[in-house]
Design a protein around this motif. Structure first.
Motif, PDB file in Angstrom:
ATOM      1  N   TRP A   3       0.882  -1.327   0.041  1.00 29.43           N
ATOM      2  CA  TRP A   3      -0.033  -0.034  -0.062  1.00 29.43           C
ATOM      3  C   TRP A   3       0.846   1.164  -0.023  1.00 29.43           C
ATOM      4  O   TRP A   3       0.650   2.246  -0.484  1.00 29.43           O
ATOM      5  CB  TRP A   3      -0.907   0.037   1.250  1.00 29.43           C
ATOM      6  CG  TRP A   3      -1.978   1.039   1.344  1.00 29.43           C
ATOM      7  CD1 TRP A   3      -2.106   2.021   2.155  1.00 29.43           C
ATOM      8  CD2 TRP A   3      -2.850   1.550   0.212  1.00 29.43           C
ATOM      9  NE1 TRP A   3      -3.110   3.065   2.001  1.00 29.43           N
ATOM     10  CE2 TRP A   3      -3.639   2.612   0.628  1.00 29.43           C
ATOM     11  CE3 TRP A   3      -3.299   0.875  -0.883  1.00 29.43           C
ATOM     12  CZ2 TRP A   3      -4.510   3.224  -0.122  1.00 29.43           C
ATOM     13  CZ3 TRP A   3      -4.215   1.426  -1.794  1.00 29.43           C
ATOM     14  CH2 TRP A   3      -4.729   2.395  -1.439  1.00 29.43           C
ATOM     15  N   ASN A  37     -12.995  -0.726  -2.492  1.00 21.14           N
ATOM     16  CA  ASN A  37     -11.732  -0.260  -2.239  1.00 21.14           C
ATOM     17  C   ASN A  37     -11.114   0.188  -3.726  1.00 21.14           C
ATOM     18  O   ASN A  37      -9.890   0.656  -3.540  1.00 21.14           O
ATOM     19  CB  ASN A  37     -10.764  -1.059  -1.674  1.00 21.14           C
ATOM     20  CG  ASN A  37     -11.242  -1.799  -0.153  1.00 21.14           C
ATOM     21  OD1 ASN A  37     -12.124  -1.032   0.181  1.00 21.14           O
ATOM     22  ND2 ASN A  37     -10.728  -2.599   0.351  1.00 21.14           N
ATOM     23  N   CYS A  40     -10.127   5.337  -2.645  1.00 20.84           N
ATOM     24  CA  CYS A  40      -9.523   5.408  -1.328  1.00 20.84           C
ATOM     25  C   CYS A  40      -9.324   6.770  -1.192  1.00 20.84           C
ATOM     26  O   CYS A  40      -9.377   7.638  -1.724  1.00 20.84           O
ATOM     27  CB  CYS A  40      -8.226   4.641  -1.612  1.00 20.84           C
ATOM     28  SG  CYS A  40      -6.980   5.533  -2.613  1.00 20.84           S
ATOM     29  N   HIS A  42      -6.403   9.870  -0.348  1.00 18.55           N
ATOM     30  CA  HIS A  42      -4.927  10.228  -0.563  1.00 18.55           C
ATOM     31  C   HIS A  42      -4.858  11.531  -0.174  1.00 18.55           C
ATOM     32  O   HIS A  42      -5.416  12.474  -0.872  1.00 18.55           O
ATOM     33  CB  HIS A  42      -4.722   9.742  -2.213  1.00 18.55           C
ATOM     34  CG  HIS A  42      -3.435   9.985  -2.339  1.00 18.55           C
ATOM     35  ND1 HIS A  42      -2.179   9.492  -2.043  1.00 18.55           N
ATOM     36  CD2 HIS A  42      -2.752  11.350  -3.259  1.00 18.55           C
ATOM     37  CE1 HIS A  42      -1.157   9.953  -2.581  1.00 18.55           C
ATOM     38  NE2 HIS A  42      -1.578  11.289  -3.240  1.00 18.55           N
ATOM     39  N   ARG A  46     -10.513  12.070  -1.664  1.00 17.31           N
ATOM     40  CA  ARG A  46     -11.040  10.830  -2.043  1.00 17.31           C
ATOM     41  C   ARG A  46     -10.365  10.712  -3.416  1.00 17.31           C
ATOM     42  O   ARG A  46     -10.309  11.769  -4.397  1.00 17.31           O
ATOM     43  CB  ARG A  46     -12.644  10.606  -2.247  1.00 17.31           C
ATOM     44  CG  ARG A  46     -13.151  10.791  -0.946  1.00 17.31           C
ATOM     45  CD  ARG A  46     -14.773  10.887  -1.011  1.00 17.31           C
ATOM     46  NE  ARG A  46     -15.186   9.541  -1.499  1.00 17.31           N
ATOM     47  CZ  ARG A  46     -15.652   8.533  -0.745  1.00 17.31           C
ATOM     48  NH1 ARG A  46     -15.610   8.442   0.542  1.00 17.31           N
ATOM     49  NH2 ARG A  46     -16.255   7.471  -1.413  1.00 17.31           N
ATOM     50  N   THR A 165     -14.562  -1.497   8.370  1.00 18.16           N
ATOM     51  CA  THR A 165     -13.489  -0.593   7.615  1.00 18.16           C
ATOM     52  C   THR A 165     -12.327  -0.481   8.476  1.00 18.16           C
ATOM     53  O   THR A 165     -12.343  -0.685   9.480  1.00 18.16           O
ATOM     54  CB  THR A 165     -14.235   0.621   7.667  1.00 18.16           C
ATOM     55  OG1 THR A 165     -14.481   1.221   8.937  1.00 18.16           O
ATOM     56  CG2 THR A 165     -15.390   0.783   6.467  1.00 18.16           C
ATOM     57  N   CYS A 171      -8.640   6.649   6.860  1.00 14.92           N
ATOM     58  CA  CYS A 171      -8.848   5.626   5.808  1.00 14.92           C
ATOM     59  C   CYS A 171     -10.209   4.816   5.525  1.00 14.92           C
ATOM     60  O   CYS A 171     -10.834   4.773   6.562  1.00 14.92           O
ATOM     61  CB  CYS A 171      -7.886   4.090   6.288  1.00 14.92           C
ATOM     62  SG  CYS A 171      -7.817   2.778   4.942  1.00 14.92           S
ATOM     63  N   LEU A 173     -11.008   2.190   3.517  1.00 11.31           N
ATOM     64  CA  LEU A 173     -10.939   0.854   3.111  1.00 11.31           C
ATOM     65  C   LEU A 173     -11.466  -0.332   3.870  1.00 11.31           C
ATOM     66  O   LEU A 173     -11.540  -0.265   5.064  1.00 11.31           O
ATOM     67  CB  LEU A 173      -9.261   0.400   2.894  1.00 11.31           C
ATOM     68  CG  LEU A 173      -8.485   1.319   1.766  1.00 11.31           C
ATOM     69  CD1 LEU A 173      -7.364   0.639   1.310  1.00 11.31           C
ATOM     70  CD2 LEU A 173      -9.539   1.462   0.703  1.00 11.31           C
ATOM     71  N   CYS A 187      -6.614  -2.367   7.285  1.00 11.08           N
ATOM     72  CA  CYS A 187      -6.543  -2.615   6.031  1.00 11.08           C
ATOM     73  C   CYS A 187      -5.367  -3.341   5.374  1.00 11.08           C
ATOM     74  O   CYS A 187      -5.419  -4.317   4.666  1.00 11.08           O
ATOM     75  CB  CYS A 187      -6.759  -1.526   4.948  1.00 11.08           C
ATOM     76  SG  CYS A 187      -5.551  -0.160   5.063  1.00 11.08           S
TER      77      CYS A 187
END
Length: 207
Positions: A3, A37, A40, A42, A46, A165, A171, A173, A187
């Motif tokens: 990741w 997923n 995500c 960042h 989103r 989640t 996060c 995910l 995650c």
């Protein structure tokens, strides 16, 4: 550090259009949750990995929903819009199921109504017959039908006490906790889990 590498690639592509696009993570331990997923967080925003029909086809192939990328990108973005629509429908249903709320089934049932298929006998290398299901692909919704069926099966048969989640509040995910201890929180232990450990370590030493 899968990741972590993905996030580094994502940062690079936003500043360098010549870089190869990063691929969505497949770490949820459930194919339907892997679909969720494809969105995500960042750097606090989103990010949607699905931007074109080709992005969706590539993901379907990589995730095993298509045998090969034989679906052309016609430029009308019909597959992109349908895939994003299905993803949003499933996102709502998973959240409702997790919370124990009444499920809004009409939209997903609409996809399932178009999930036409029929059985066909085929011969393998040893001339032994096997039964496969053939699915028409005349529309974007028909192409996504196996994924819609998998989502419906998950809503009916999955143990939702194991669906979570990520514990990292930054996060979004999802994952299916298949550990024996049922204590999976992150995650990925190498990313969000590691960040939590580092933050806790620094907090203890500041004290």
């Amino acid at each position: 550090m899968l990741w972590h590498s993905l996030l580094m690639e994502l940062s690079a592509i936003m500043t360098s259009p010549t870089r190869t696009k990063p691929e969505p993570p497949q770490l949820a331990d459930h194919p339907v949750l892997d679909m969720l997923n494809t969105v995500c967080m960042h750097e606090g925003e989103r990010h949607d990995f699905w931007q074109t029909d080709t992005d969706v086809v590539d993901w379907l192939v990589r995730a095993g929903w298509l045998a090969g990328s034989d679906e052309s990108d016609r430029g009308d973005q019909a597959l992109l819009m349908a895939a994003r629509d299905l993803r949003g429908i499933v996102q709502v249903l998973v959240a409702q199921r997790k919370a124990g709320d009444r499920l809004s089934l009409e939209a997903l049932n609409g996809y399932l109504a178009e999930a036409e298929s029929y059985p066909q006998l085929v011969l393998g290398e040893g001339r032994e017959p096997s039964l496969v299901r053939v699915r028409p692909r005349h529309s974007a919704r028909q192409l996504l039908a196996p994924l819609a069926e998998a989502a419906a099966e998950m809503l009916v048969g999955a143990d939702f006490s194991r669906i979570h989640t990520c514990a990292n509040p930054e996060c979004i995910l999802w994952f299916y906790d298949r550990t024996k201890s049922r204590r999976r929180r992150w995650c990925s232990t190498s990313t969000c889990g590691n960040r939590h450990k580092v933050a806790a370590y620094r907090k203890r030493h500041r004290r």
